[in-house]
Write a protein that holds these residues in place. Structure first.
Motif, PDB file in Angstrom:
ATOM      1  N   GLU A  91      15.669   0.903  -5.651  1.00  0.00           N
ATOM      2  CA  GLU A  91      14.660   1.723  -4.981  1.00  0.00           C
ATOM      3  C   GLU A  91      15.131   1.957  -3.557  1.00  0.00           C
ATOM      4  N   THR A 140       7.712   4.203   8.604  1.00  0.00           N
ATOM      5  CA  THR A 140       6.554   3.397   8.193  1.00  0.00           C
ATOM      6  C   THR A 140       5.837   4.081   7.032  1.00  0.00           C
ATOM      7  N   HIS A 189       5.278   2.645   3.183  1.00  0.00           N
ATOM      8  CA  HIS A 189       3.967   2.544   2.541  1.00  0.00           C
ATOM      9  C   HIS A 189       3.918   3.315   1.231  1.00  0.00           C
ATOM     10  N   ILE A 190       4.572   4.446   1.229  1.00  0.00           N
ATOM     11  CA  ILE A 190       4.480   5.328   0.060  1.00  0.00           C
ATOM     12  C   ILE A 190       5.283   4.785  -1.110  1.00  0.00           C
ATOM     13  N   PHE A 191       6.486   4.263  -0.837  1.00  0.00           N
ATOM     14  CA  PHE A 191       7.390   3.942  -1.948  1.00  0.00           C
ATOM     15  C   PHE A 191       7.580   2.455  -2.220  1.00  0.00           C
ATOM     16  N   ASN A 192       7.241   1.605  -1.289  1.00  0.00           N
ATOM     17  CA  ASN A 192       7.606   0.191  -1.423  1.00  0.00           C
ATOM     18  C   ASN A 192       9.090   0.084  -1.810  1.00  0.00           C
ATOM     19  N   PRO A 193       9.956   0.640  -0.969  1.00  0.00           N
ATOM     20  CA  PRO A 193      11.384   0.664  -1.314  1.00  0.00           C
ATOM     21  C   PRO A 193      12.055  -0.671  -1.027  1.00  0.00           C
ATOM     22  N   GLU A 194      13.255  -0.795  -1.575  1.00  0.00           N
ATOM     23  CA  GLU A 194      14.047  -1.990  -1.334  1.00  0.00           C
ATOM     24  C   GLU A 194      14.894  -1.780  -0.079  1.00  0.00           C
ATOM     25  N   ILE A 197       2.544  -2.350   6.777  1.00  0.00           N
ATOM     26  CA  ILE A 197       1.819  -3.398   6.075  1.00  0.00           C
ATOM     27  C   ILE A 197       2.797  -4.499   5.652  1.00  0.00           C
ATOM     28  N   PHE A 211       3.236  -6.744   3.250  1.00  0.00           N
ATOM     29  CA  PHE A 211       3.839  -6.864   1.925  1.00  0.00           C
ATOM     30  C   PHE A 211       5.005  -5.904   1.777  1.00  0.00           C
ATOM     31  N   ASN A 212       4.748  -4.663   2.146  1.00  0.00           N
ATOM     32  CA  ASN A 212       5.791  -3.652   1.982  1.00  0.00           C
ATOM     33  C   ASN A 212       6.945  -3.892   2.954  1.00  0.00           C
ATOM     34  N   ASP A 244       8.002  -6.712   4.166  1.00  0.00           N
ATOM     35  CA  ASP A 244       8.820  -7.863   3.781  1.00  0.00           C
ATOM     36  C   ASP A 244       9.914  -7.484   2.786  1.00  0.00           C
ATOM     37  N   ASP A 245       9.615  -6.473   1.942  1.00  0.00           N
ATOM     38  CA  ASP A 245      10.548  -6.123   0.875  1.00  0.00           C
ATOM     39  C   ASP A 245      11.728  -5.297   1.348  1.00  0.00           C
TER      40      ASP A 245
END
Lengths: 397, 397
Positions: B213, B317, B321-326, B354, B356-357, B359-360
DNA sequence: TAATCTTTGTTTATTCAGTAGACAAACTTT
DNA sequence: AAAGTTTGTCTACTGAATAAACAAAGATTA
């Protein structure tokens, strides 16, 4: 035994599995349909179809249903999905109420129950949830496969493993709902984000049935977005995609509790609507109240809907630019006001969106109403069931 | 003959094709590797691997390369991709210059040529493009498969069919470049958007090799974004996804020539950087000039980079938020200033994204430099070649 | 009404790819 | 030198799809 890490290996078992699924899928979509037609549509040999169909009949997934019209020769034997071979239990766990439905494996609603919640503690809600599920489960008709799965949609951040990391409007953090449900029911469990479920519901059963690229906007207290990309639900690395509610549309705008500023949902959600109406002198009104007032041509109410619609349009324009979608569907509690919001949404989009992307997209209201989310969960349940069961049965017996 | 409309049908030919591709892919990724290891890694039977390998050798896709180290028994025969079995021609068609490279089918650059352009008319550019391609083509070493494909990346809106609908910075509208190239060379042709190509280049050969991702930001005159979702390039309904440059980050902000307002690229592109520098009294500076100044601690230059970085951070940012990419990779001409931009980008993201997102995600600079885009095209060419050729050869001979 | 043509669905013989396991070759360890 | 290991090939077998023949059941036509 095979199919390691990357790139599954292919052998005849896989071939059979895939073809059997293909036949079943064809029957689901085009029922009633004859063996001959299946062969024609899928490109499989008539003999192959015959043998796969007879297995599917043995396994009670489908059944024959008399003969169809002749087209100049022997009359075909029509095949139907055996809808009552099993049942799902699907729940939309909202902030104020919990909606649970039981469906058959074709997605038809058989039974439903809705309860109100005022205490959102994990303890209380899970209690309500369990008794709701128990109630539906007890009344399930007897069937070959019984309850094939239980699923719950929650308004919060859910990992791909089904852990609820955060559900702000419920006040939940780190709740292992999936484990709790599995512990109790020992059945396949799905826990999914509410916007994702809504997107999938509209995709499979609703307004989006013919779109492979569709974006579902769940506009309620906040805004969540579910993404169907290339015909599949897109979840991102760990399942946190679609946080469009926290997309900045005003740099250094209003401060959001998420830590960001100028988030879309501060300007275009149900909350935003209610706040705007207060500013226009309409205190303590529900959405329904405001809709009524606006329909009676109340200027203030009309202004509020126009303003919120405009802001919705800004975010939707972004969505259209980002994804080049085929369809954008608006759902959630705010959808109640769609007829009033649509003019200003459309005005903004027409003014601002790039022509190429604008030409491709259709903007629609969710058409499953309050069932978008539960039926999405139902679709997950059913998909899960067929993916795991069709194959094992055929190999196992 | 089979495999109609939807849901391909599976038969043994498909099985063989897929397994052969799997073996080839394994060799590409893990070369040098023995037959025995391939069997272990893929889960295929040793005999199956042996027979597929011998076909691949006959077809010159791979070759043996002596024996490897024994691990306590007979020494393995190592297999390598036959990199010189064919060559690609890949072009990055920019506004000021055209970069063309020839690579082997492993993606190694064999030759390259860069020319400057001042007249961007279709007529003139296509002339330059043709002679560039001719030049590379003439010097290609002789090989079994010759030139396997020609690809061009353009800074504009490209349909999935390879038509350039609009390339604003070139002043192009509705150019059938793919057809023109096919007419002339009668070879497989690819025409793709520049950001998409850059994303794919970094994904296959660059900083994003281990991310399924990943979002690639091409920040040059404008901003384009390439999306790798679930390990595949995402193009949207007709190929127009990733128009992040025209994502509103300031509602009713600056007017953009696209018709929208407050577009991200008005605040965070190379153009925005140059304009901001003029406002800070730095007229007629190139990016390189500004980087130099900033490195010498020029306060105005530093301020400019801080400002642009902050705006970049706002958009990134949103992306997170939109994709939660790696991974998010920044490329394009603006990447030159990355060391200066990064602090304020990161500050903004840390403050606003945010948890959670956040951190990834890993935020990185493109690491293929000026080759991100051409190598993306190369990857498309090679993928195309293997998809169409591996199979036909094996059936055809 | 009978003869012929069509369509549906089953059955049979054939083909082909993968698998298991035997085996030979080549190497290491004791 | 003997025993054990690893690699790679070969052979017999299995199972799934296919093509083609065939049977069943209808429509069409003279």
């Amino acid at each position: 035994m095979s199919g390691d890490m990357k790139g599954q290996t292919w052998n005849q078992h896989v071939v059979k599995k895939e073809n059997k699924t293909l036949v079943l899928q064809t029957i689901k979509e085009k029922a009633p349909i004859s063996r001959a037609s299946i062969a024609q549509v899928t490109g499989l040999n008539k003999g192959t179809v015959s043998s796969l169909v007879s297995e599917l009949i043995d396994e009670d997934f489908i059944h024959e249903s008399g003969t169809g019209e002749s087209s100049g020769g022997r009359r075909p034997v029509m095949l139907l999905l055996n809808e009552k071979a099993g049942f799902t239990i699907s729940v939309d766990l909202g902030v104020n109420k919990i909606l649970g439905v039981m469906t058959d494996i074709s997605g038809n609603r058989i039974m439903e129950k809705e309860i109100n919640v005022d205490d959102n503690s994990v303890y209380n809600v899970s209690d309500d949830l369990f008794s709701l599920i128990d109630h539906l489960k007890e009344q399930a008709p007897s069937s070959r496969y019984g309850i094939i799965g239980i699923g719950v949609a929650v308004p919060g951040v859910v990992t791909t493993e089904g852990e609820i990391l955060l559900a702000p409007n419920l006040g939940w953090k780190k709740v292992q709902l999936k484990d709790m449900l599995y512990e109790r029911y020992k059945l396949p469990i799905i826990v999914e984000n509410e916007a994702n479920a809504g997107a999938y519901g509209e995709f499979i059963y609703g307004a989006g049935q013919n779109s492979k690229e569709l974006i579902y906007i769940s506009a309620s207290i906040g805004i969540g977005v579910g993404l169907i990309l290339d015909g599949k639900l897109y979840k991102g690395l760990r399942g946190f995609s679609g946080e469009f509610g926290h997309m900045t549309i005003e740099k250094d705008g209003l401060a959001c509790r998420c830590g960001n500023r100028g988030c879309w949902e501060l300007y275009a959600s149900e909350n935003a609507l209610l706040e705007a109406s207060e500013q226009h002198g309409l205190k303590n009104h529900s959405i329904t109240d405001l809709v009524t007032k606006a329909e009676m041509r109340d200027t203030n109410a009309l202004k509020v809907f126009e303003q919120i619609g405009d802001y919705l349009g800004v975010g939707i324009t972004n969505i259209i630019h980002i994804f080049n979608p085929e369809q954008v569907i608006i759902g959630g509690s705010l959808a109640e006001g769609i007829p009033l919001l649509l003019p200003s949404i459309k005005k903004r989009i027409k003014q601002n969106a790039i022509g190429f992307n604008l030409d491709d997209v259709h903007l629609n209201e969710a058409n499953l109403n309050k069932y978008s989310v539960v039926l999405g969960i139902t679709a997950f349940n059913i998909e899960n069931f067929f993916r795991s069961t069709v194959k094992e049965v055929s190999n196992g017996v």
